[in-house]
Every structure is written in structure tokens, then in C-alpha cells.
Design a protein around this motif. Structure first.
Motif, PDB file in Angstrom:
ATOM      1  N   UNK A 135      35.656  45.168  32.233  1.00 42.34           N
ATOM      2  CA  UNK A 135      34.712  44.137  31.820  1.00 42.34           C
ATOM      3  C   UNK A 135      33.530  44.186  32.788  1.00 42.34           C
ATOM      4  N   UNK A 136      32.332  44.557  32.287  1.00 46.35           N
ATOM      5  CA  UNK A 136      31.216  44.769  33.214  1.00 46.35           C
ATOM      6  C   UNK A 136      30.774  43.500  33.934  1.00 46.35           C
ATOM      7  N   UNK A 137      31.131  42.325  33.373  1.00 45.16           N
ATOM      8  CA  UNK A 137      30.690  41.075  34.000  1.00 45.16           C
ATOM      9  C   UNK A 137      31.685  40.570  35.041  1.00 45.16           C
ATOM     10  N   UNK A 138      32.779  41.294  35.203  1.00 46.04           N
ATOM     11  CA  UNK A 138      33.741  40.880  36.227  1.00 46.04           C
ATOM     12  C   UNK A 138      33.772  41.893  37.363  1.00 46.04           C
TER      13      UNK A 138
ATOM     14  N   UNK B  24      42.516  40.162  34.997  1.00 46.50           N
ATOM     15  CA  UNK B  24      42.381  39.894  33.566  1.00 46.50           C
ATOM     16  C   UNK B  24      43.712  39.889  32.817  1.00 46.50           C
TER      17      UNK B  24
ATOM     18  N   UNK C 155      46.001  36.796  30.825  1.00 48.39           N
ATOM     19  CA  UNK C 155      46.455  36.829  29.434  1.00 48.39           C
ATOM     20  C   UNK C 155      47.969  36.779  29.328  1.00 48.39           C
TER      21      UNK C 155
ATOM     22  N   UNK D  20      37.262  35.173  26.073  1.00 48.58           N
ATOM     23  CA  UNK D  20      37.277  36.034  27.254  1.00 48.58           C
ATOM     24  C   UNK D  20      36.530  37.350  27.082  1.00 48.58           C
ATOM     25  N   UNK D  21      36.296  37.773  25.837  1.00 52.43           N
ATOM     26  CA  UNK D  21      35.601  39.053  25.629  1.00 52.43           C
ATOM     27  C   UNK D  21      34.270  38.831  24.892  1.00 52.43           C
TER      28      UNK D  21
ATOM     29  N   UNK E 289      31.546  36.119  26.720  1.00 50.75           N
ATOM     30  CA  UNK E 289      30.869  36.625  27.925  1.00 50.75           C
ATOM     31  C   UNK E 289      30.068  37.901  27.689  1.00 50.75           C
ATOM     32  N   UNK E 290      30.560  38.738  26.768  1.00 52.87           N
ATOM     33  CA  UNK E 290      29.829  39.975  26.538  1.00 52.87           C
ATOM     34  C   UNK E 290      28.540  39.730  25.766  1.00 52.87           C
TER      35      UNK E 290
END
Lengths: 253, 251
Positions: free
Chosen positions: A89-92, A100, A104, B163-164, B167-168
Motif C-alpha cells: 500500500x503506497x500510502x502506508x 495490514x 484484517x 482500507x483500500x 485511501x487509494x
């Protein structure tokens, strides 16, 4: 011995308009618990489809799939899947990415950080916890993906050509480290590749698939102790054997 | 910086020249606009409202409309981005609607709405479509690999969205918010045409247009321009802070 994966006469067809494309036909094999199995086959032979079926992302069109005696379901079982493409995930940050899967899988939030740090250390990325994916190399990204998959303590590790995009040196380093991790953690690994040398270096058993529609052409036991020397005569002879089977399939394409 | 400064100076020289040689007696020169600016700022307009008061009231209205535009644009955009069939179904309604300018909505909003809702509605018209379209674009650009990755960890649809997908899409959504706030701010004059109240920058312009005092009209125009610039800059700053993970991808 307990079976980690069992496939019986599995077929997969995709309907494309009025015609149908049969990707996998009558595929049967099993993988033992804690075993390291590599699947090699020509490109387009449905390796990725196979992995999607084993991880429960897609049902087979016919046949039976069992993972630890039940039909695979990622909501009830723990799969560590490592993709060929960049799946971070590029934002993490690195730490956030490794957390992550834990989020989940319903781990307690107080535990996330500690577990994530343990696995970041296991793949040798301590000090990079707060880096974003765009700031680290391709090999490091793969390590993060591996740490993320291992952090949930998966029953099964599924890898889809994970090192295909890496340069040769990084790839062989990653292969050695993967074997290290595997011997430490005792996990079942199903590893898909089109690189025959990689398969001989890593696997206890290699399954060679036919071209589409795929089934198992040959199963080869690699009776060599780890770590394996790539230039030793037995290694080369295994490689040649698999390459021969592999090339017979390539010719038909 | 030097170039920027000289272009501003040249602009004012041109303005001065045009005012000097224009046959119209109503075109003010920069100096009289500056005087009008100081008067409105310190003393107030014909009704006693100062420039700051006008600006605050207008900002309040725009932010209200912006809030409603965001609260509707983001969720509807997410929904349409996730459900392409639904998007296909509503496209023939949405596409022509977004080309109708806010001014054209004035009569209808007078008929349908009262009070503050008229302002909110006209500004919402400006905010909603950029936010909606950018949110849809953001959702569509979500990587399939990331969604599959989350599924292999057992994520359900709700988790995939929170979560995906969200944010993306956030960089595109923020871009939509920035454009939407800008367009919404530009709608302020249209919105204040229909409100009866004598305050607001749009109201100031209309009031002095009727009095043929164009210097104050220009004061209102410049104030609208400068506040729009500041709002845009604020959101850009926020984006830069939020999307540090993206900085090098953009460069």
C-alpha cells in the motif's frame, strides 16, 4: 502425512462471450504439510489461475480443492500470498504495510506493532520501519510483502513468481533468505515460477505443468540437501531434466 | 519572483492607461479602487457593513455549501465508482446536469427553496460535480492487485472499501475538493443574487453596480479573487502534507 493442499480433477473454464477458454483441465496433485513445492510451466498455462483457486479467490469450474481438509476460504483460513506485482500500500509505511494483514485477521491492536516489528527484523528491514514504499528498492519491497504475509502466521504460503522482477543478484539472495525463513518457521510453501533453476534451488518437489489447458506433466523429487550448490553436477542434471520437460511444452505454443 | 513583480506592475500601468484614455466616466483607476478598498474596509459600505464582514458572511455560505457538496459528492462518487452499472444508469442524468451554470438555476431555486438553502443549493451545484467526478476517477484507478491482496487476507467488501479503495482514491478526492471549493467560491455572486440579505461579497458587487460605483465593484471582485487564491493554496498545502507518500511519484 497430513495434506496441506489437495486438488482432484480440477478444471477451470472462463466464458469469453460465446466461446469458452479452458485454462486448467483435470489437474490433480497434493502438497504435504511443511513441504516446499515449486510449480513450473510455460507462460499463459494458468499458473496464476491455479494460485487463485488454491487461495480461495476463485472457485474451480469442476473438481475438488481442499486446503487442510476444507475448501479454501481466506476469511476462515490464513493464507500468506505474495504476488509478482508490487502489492504494497503506497500510502502506508513499511511498518503500516506489515500491520495490514494483522488488522484484517483480527489480531489485538496492542499486538500489531510488536508482531510487525518481529517480522520486519526477520526479513532484515529493521531501521526502515518508517519508510514509504517509493523510498525503498524492489528487493526490499518484496521483503516487506514477505514479512506482511508471515506476520499473520499463515497456514499456507502461496507465492506467484515473487522474484521475477528482481535483478539476478537480488533474486538469488532472496531465494536463500526465503529458504532460511522456511526452515525456521516450518511452513507449507507453494511457489510458482517459470525459472527452472529457481525451482531446483528451492523446492523439495517440482511439478511441471503442460501448456494450456494445464495438468501435471511430471513430478520431480529434488533429493538434494540444502543449501544447494547451483553448479554441482546433480543440480545441473535436475535442471536439465526439468528443462527438457518444460521445453517439450514450449514447442507446442 | 522578479518576473512576477514586474508583471503585476505592468498590469497596473496598463490599467491606469486604460482608465486615463477610456471615454467612459465610470472606469476607475487603480488609485481610486485602493481608496474605495480602504473606505469599505474601515468605514463600511452604504449600509455600514465592512469588507471583512462581507467576506466572512460569504465564506460561511460557501463553506456550508461546500460541506453539503462534499458530504454528497464523496459517498455518491464512491458508490458510482464501485458499481459501474449504476453509474451507467445515472450518466444520462448527471452528464447534462453538470453543464448547466449556477445562474441558470436561480429561478428554480427561488421557486423551490427558502432562505439559507438557496445559497447552499447554488454553491452545492458548483462543488458537487468536481467532487463527484474526481471521486469516481479515484475509485476507478484503484489497483486490482491491492484489492486481491486484501482479499487473500480475508477482507470483506466493507474492509476493501475503507482500507483500500478510499485511501487509494484520496489524492483524486482531494483534488476534487480543491477544484470544487474553487468553483463553489466562484458561485458566490450568483448565490447572493437571490438572497435578500444586504451582506456578502456578491451582494456588495451587486449593490454598487446598481449605484454605478465601479470602484467598489472592483474591490469586491479583487477580494473574491484573493480569497479564492488563498483557499486553493490552503488545500494544496494540506494535500502536500497528506500525500508525502506520493511526492516522488509526482515529480
Amino acid at each position: 502425512m497430513k495434506k496441506a493442499i489437495l486438488l482432484e480433477s480440477v478444471s477451470k473454464k472462463y466464458e469469453v462471450g460465446s466461446s469458452s477458454l479452458e485454462v486448467i483441465k483435470d489437474l490433480t496433485f497434493d502438497v504435504n504439510e511443511n513441504e516446499f513445492v515449486c510449480i513450473v510451466g510455460p507462460s499463459g498455462c494458468g499458473k496464476t489461475t491455479l494460485l487463485r483457486i488454491v487461495s480461495g479467490l476463485e472457485p474451480p469450474s469442476s473438481g475438488r480443492v481442499l486446503v487442510f481438509d476444507t475448501p479454501p476460504d481466506p476469511r476462515r483460513q490464513k493464507f500468506g500470498v505474495i504476488f509478482q506485482e508490487d502489492s504494497l500500500l503506497p500510502w502506508r509505511t513499511v511498518l503500516g504495510n506489515v500491520k495490514f494483514g494483522l488488522e484484517l485477521q483480527g489480531y489485538k491492536e496492542t499486538e500489531h506493532e510488536k508482531i510487525a516489528r518481529t517480522y520486519i527484523e526477520l526479513v532484515g528491514l529493521q531501521g526502515f520501519e518508517n519508510y514509504y514504499p517509493h523510498q525503498i528498492s524492489g528487493g526490499m519491497k518484496k521483503r516487506v510483502a514477505i514479512a506482511r504475509a508471515l506476520a499473520i502466521n499463515p497456514d499456507l504460503i502461496l507465492m506467484d513468481e515473487p522474484f521475477a522482477d528482481l535483478d539476478a543478484q537480488t533474486r538469488s539472495l532472496m531465494q536463500r533468505e526465503l529458504l532460511n525463513v522456511w526452515s525456521k518457521l516450518n511452513k507449507t510453501v507453494l511457489f510458482i515460477t517459470h525459472n527452472v533453476e529457481e525451482a531446483v534451488f528451492l523446492a523439495q518437489r517440482v511439478f511441471v505443468l503442460t501448456k494450456r489447458p494445464s495438468k501435471v506433466k511430471q513430478i520431480i523429487n529434488i533429493d538434494l540437501p540444502y543449501p544447494r550448490a547451483r553448479l554441482s553436477p546433480p543440480f545441473i542434471s535436475y535442471r536439465e531434466r526439468i528443462l527438457t520437460a518444460f521445453h517439450e511444452e514450449l514447442e507446442g505454443i | 519572483m522578479l518576473y512576477a513583480l514586474s508583471s503585476v506592475i505592468i498590469f497596473f500601468i496598463f490599467w491606469e492607461l486604460i482608465a486615463l484614455y477610456s471615454p467612459s466616466p465610470y472606469l476607475p483607476d487603480p488609485y481610486s479602487v485602493l481608496r474605495a478598498f480602504i473606505t469599505i474596509l474601515t468605514v463600511g459600505d452604504v449600509d455600514g457593513y465592512t469588507l471583512t464582514w462581507h467576506a466572512v458572511v460569504s465564506l460561511e455560505r460557501v463553506l456550508l455549501g461546500f460541506a453539503v457538496g462534499t458530504a454528497t459528492g464523496i459517498p455518491i462518487g464512491m458508490l458510482l465508482g464501485i458499481k459501474p452499472t449504476l453509474k451507467g444508469a445515472v450518466t444520462p442524468i448527471i452528464e447534462p446536469l453538470r453543464f448547466i451554470p449556477p445562474i441558470a438555476w436561480i429561478p428554480l431555486s427561488i421557486v423551490l427553496l427558502i432562505g439559507l438553502w438557496r445559497y447552499i443549493f447554488l454553491i452545492w451545484i458548483g462543488v458537487f460535480f468536481p467532487v463527484l467526478l474526481d471521486t469516481i476517477a479515484g475509485v476507478k484507478r484503484t489497483s486490482i492487485t491491492l484489492i486481491q491482496m486484501a482479499r487473500t487476507f480475508g477482507a470483506d467488501n466493507k474492509k476493501i472499501i475503507t482500507k483500500i479503495v478510499f485511501p487509494s482514491s484520496l489524492p483524486e478526492i482531494m483534488n476534487g475538493l480543491r477544484v470544487g471549493l474553487g468553483v463553489g467560491w466562484m458561485c458566490i455572486v450568483a448565490a447572493e443574487m437571490i438572497g435578500g440579505e444586504p451582506v456578502g461579497l456578491g451582494r456588495l458587487i451587486l449593490k454598487y453596480a446598481n449605484l454605478l460605483q465601479i470602484d467598489v465593484v472592483i474591490v469586491g471582485m479583487i477580494t473574491i479573487g484573493l480569497i479564492g487564491l488563498a483557499l486553493n493554496y490552503l488545500i494544496l498545502l494540506l494535500e502536500k502534507r497528506m500525500f508525502r507518500w506520493r511526492v516522488e511519484i509526482r515529480a
